[in-house]
Scaffold this motif. Structure first.
Motif, PDB file in Angstrom:
ATOM      1  N   GLY A  46       0.813  -1.201   0.000  1.00 32.13           N
ATOM      2  CA  GLY A  46       0.000   0.000   0.000  1.00 32.13           C
ATOM      3  C   GLY A  46       0.850   1.256   0.000  1.00 32.13           C
TER       4      GLY A  46
ATOM      5  N   LEU B 183      -1.265  -6.838   2.026  1.00 34.82           N
ATOM      6  CA  LEU B 183      -1.316  -6.195   3.338  1.00 34.82           C
ATOM      7  C   LEU B 183      -2.271  -6.933   4.271  1.00 34.82           C
ATOM      8  N   VAL B 184      -3.411  -7.352   3.753  1.00 34.52           N
ATOM      9  CA  VAL B 184      -4.381  -8.098   4.570  1.00 34.52           C
ATOM     10  C   VAL B 184      -3.769  -9.410   5.058  1.00 34.52           C
TER      11      VAL B 184
ATOM     12  N   ASP C 248      -7.215   1.653  -1.416  1.00 34.28           N
ATOM     13  CA  ASP C 248      -7.631   0.677  -0.425  1.00 34.28           C
ATOM     14  C   ASP C 248      -6.522  -0.346  -0.184  1.00 34.28           C
ATOM     15  N   SER C 249      -6.839  -1.388   0.568  1.00 32.91           N
ATOM     16  CA  SER C 249      -5.812  -2.321   1.040  1.00 32.91           C
ATOM     17  C   SER C 249      -5.505  -3.397   0.005  1.00 32.91           C
TER      18      SER C 249
ATOM     19  N   THR D  94      -1.077  -8.730   7.712  1.00 29.23           N
ATOM     20  CA  THR D  94      -1.703  -8.372   8.990  1.00 29.23           C
ATOM     21  C   THR D  94      -2.246  -9.609   9.690  1.00 29.23           C
TER      22      THR D  94
END
Length: 237
Positions: free
Chosen positions: A119, A131-132, A126-127, A135
């Motif tokens: 990102g 990245l999701v 948006d993501s 995380t």
């Protein structure tokens, strides 16, 4: 009868105390009272400290007292499968140059920035899926063993801000599928309570009344996307 100039000395009786000895005993008793008072104050301070400063919580959920719990609040993931590394920020991070910038684009504010793998800060993007997933992996390693449950309050679909790629309901469902899978991998050992956000419905901010065809379609599609998180006994409702 003493002559003038001689010093008269008063001899105490057998039952009387001498002045020096009496003063010494009074001083000793006073000192004991002061020490006792100081000790009581110290104990009171320790007791107050124990009340005001709680003991640290155990790292494991099973080791904590029954009345103490921890939960995680997750919201606004805004997963964007169309996110493109190296894209321009004024394209909602969807296209690499060269392409036509929007009329209101101000390069002085944007600086012709390009997106990174995970990102880019302070941009209307948006993501990315990377990245999701990163995380979720962090949650799995650092937080999952210490949590009792998680509340996921939606907004997992991307924003509908790209005029060249209007958001569809199928893309909203895809974002929820990706988010639910990531959370299941991260926190699969605890209950995860999903909710619908205003970016999880189409049109944006408009959820039809219960019983309406569009409402039934929305609930059915999201329930399918959240299937790994919903107990069998609750799936029908």
């Amino acid at each position: 009868m003493k002559e003038y100039g001689e010093t008269a000395q008063l001899l105490p009786s057998a039952g009387a105390r001498r002045p020096a000895e009496s003063n010494r005993r009074i001083y000793t008793a006073s000192r004991r009272r002061v020490c006792t008072a100081a000790a009581l104050l110290a104990l009171a301070a320790v007791a107050a400290l124990l009340v005001l400063v709680p003991l640290p919580l155990a790292s494991s959920a099973s080791a904590r007292p029954a009345q103490v719990g921890r939960f995680l609040h997750i919201t606004d993931l805004h997963v964007d499968p169309a996110y493109l590394e190296g894209a321009t920020t004024y394209s909602q991070c969807h296209r690499r140059p060269p392409h036509i910038a929007p009329p209101d684009y101000d390069p002085a504010k944007d600086g012709h920035r390009r997106t990174g793998r995970f990102g880019i800060p302070q941009a209307k993007c948006d993501s990315p899926v990377a990245l999701v997933n990163a995380t979720a992996e962090h949650l799995r390693r650092e937080w999952a063993p210490r949590l009792d449950f998680a509340v996921w309050t939606g907004d997992s679909g991307r924003h509908d801000g790209d005029a060249e790629q209007p958001r569809t309901f199928a893309q909203i469902v895809e974002g929820n599928v990706i988010a639910a899978g990531a959370l299941q991998r991260a926190l699969g050992g605890i209950p995860i309570v999903p909710n619908i956000g205003n970016n999880d419905i189409s049109p944006h901010n408009e959820l039809a009344a219960p019983g309406h065809k569009r409402a039934r379609m929305t609930f059915k599609a999201l329930a399918k996307a959240w299937r790994p998180l919903i107990p069998d006994a609750q799936l029908a409702t």
